[in-house]
Design an enzyme around this catalytic site. Structure first.
Site, PDB file in Angstrom:
ATOM      1  N   HIS A  19       0.821  -1.217   0.000  1.00 31.77           N
ATOM      2  CA  HIS A  19       0.000   0.000   0.000  1.00 31.77           C
ATOM      3  C   HIS A  19       0.854   1.266   0.000  1.00 31.77           C
ATOM      4  O   HIS A  19       0.337   2.350  -0.232  1.00 31.77           O
ATOM      5  CB  HIS A  19      -0.891  -0.009   1.239  1.00 31.77           C
ATOM      6  CG  HIS A  19      -2.334   0.311   0.995  1.00 31.77           C
ATOM      7  ND1 HIS A  19      -2.932   0.323  -0.253  1.00 31.77           N
ATOM      8  CD2 HIS A  19      -3.319   0.635   1.866  1.00 31.77           C
ATOM      9  CE1 HIS A  19      -4.214   0.633  -0.119  1.00 31.77           C
ATOM     10  NE2 HIS A  19      -4.470   0.838   1.152  1.00 31.77           N
ATOM     11  N   ASN A  66      -6.992   6.117   3.929  1.00 28.34           N
ATOM     12  CA  ASN A  66      -8.414   6.372   3.683  1.00 28.34           C
ATOM     13  C   ASN A  66      -8.802   7.845   3.757  1.00 28.34           C
ATOM     14  O   ASN A  66      -9.904   8.204   3.337  1.00 28.34           O
ATOM     15  CB  ASN A  66      -9.272   5.560   4.651  1.00 28.34           C
ATOM     16  CG  ASN A  66      -9.126   4.073   4.416  1.00 28.34           C
ATOM     17  OD1 ASN A  66      -8.445   3.628   3.493  1.00 28.34           O
ATOM     18  ND2 ASN A  66      -9.767   3.295   5.256  1.00 28.34           N
ATOM     19  N   ASP A  91      -0.909   2.414  -5.314  1.00 27.11           N
ATOM     20  CA  ASP A  91      -0.941   0.992  -5.639  1.00 27.11           C
ATOM     21  C   ASP A  91      -2.265   0.615  -6.308  1.00 27.11           C
ATOM     22  O   ASP A  91      -3.285   1.237  -6.048  1.00 27.11           O
ATOM     23  CB  ASP A  91      -0.757   0.158  -4.367  1.00 27.11           C
ATOM     24  CG  ASP A  91      -1.829   0.441  -3.329  1.00 27.11           C
ATOM     25  OD1 ASP A  91      -1.856   1.562  -2.789  1.00 27.11           O
ATOM     26  OD2 ASP A  91      -2.668  -0.442  -3.066  1.00 27.11           O
ATOM     27  N   ASN A 112      -9.446   3.283  -1.560  1.00 28.90           N
ATOM     28  CA  ASN A 112      -9.964   4.257  -0.602  1.00 28.90           C
ATOM     29  C   ASN A 112      -9.189   5.575  -0.593  1.00 28.90           C
ATOM     30  O   ASN A 112      -9.773   6.635  -0.355  1.00 28.90           O
ATOM     31  CB  ASN A 112     -10.007   3.653   0.804  1.00 28.90           C
ATOM     32  CG  ASN A 112     -11.084   2.594   0.922  1.00 28.90           C
ATOM     33  OD1 ASN A 112     -12.095   2.633   0.216  1.00 28.90           O
ATOM     34  ND2 ASN A 112     -10.867   1.627   1.793  1.00 28.90           N
TER      35      ASN A 112
END
Length: 186
Positions: A19, A66, A91, A112
């Protein structure tokens, strides 16, 4: 002006996770361009410098993935940066490991960090570099996968991919993003 944002999660426990490839690209650019990430405000850590006489901002949002859009919006508002002057690196589960795809607009595709960015910018039209991390193996949950680390072989590929993404950003300093897309989309 140019604003290059790498998405990721702050904290040592997230270093080199799937991530955090956006953060990895920002680290490569910071070193190459000699732009230290030495300013912590506006919900992120960033650095500023000049490339070919143009002001360049490198940003790592510290809001966790997020809520990435909060920091991006704050930096864009504070420094009066337009949507066209932004590129976001992140990513992508829908691309194989090591594949990159540059786009000028699009949906969040379930990401997100991009959902938050779209919500805070009020548009899906901004430059982006998607970096493939592939799908998790059968039975593995997506959050566990994206917060996991690459295999040794994958990490070697991703180190090269981070450099290639940095190359694309550097080319963007000289050419319109559409031309960079044509040069770098594989």
């Amino acid at each position: 002006m140019k604003l290059i944002v790498g998405l990721g999660n702050p904290g040592k426990q997230y270093d080199k996770t799937r991530h955090n490839i956006g953060f990895d690209v920002i680290d490569v650019l910071s070193e190459r361009l000699n732009i230290p990430l030495n300013q912590a405000k506006l919900k992120g850590v960033f650095g500023t410098g000049y490339v070919n006489g143009e002001k360049v901002f490198l940003l790592k949002p510290l809001t966790y993935m997020n809520l990435s859009g909060e920091s991006i919006r704050a930096v864009m508002d504070y420094f009066e940066i337009n949507d066209e002057e932004l590129v976001v690196i992140y990513d992508d589960l829908d691309l194989p490991v090591g594949k990159i795809r540059l786009r000028q607009k699009g949906s969040a595709g379930g990401h997100n960090g991009i959902k938050s960015t779209i919500a805070h910018l009020g548009t899906q039209e901004f430059n982006r570099i998607r970096v493939g991390i592939d799908r998790p193996p059968n039975g593995m949950k997506v959050p566990d996968y994206v917060l996991g680390r690459f295999t040794k072989e994958e990490q070697e590929v991703m180190d090269e991919v981070a450099k290639r993404c940095a190359d694309a950003c550097e080319e963007w300093f000289k050419k319109p993003f559409l031309q960079v897309m044509n040069d770098f989309n594989q």
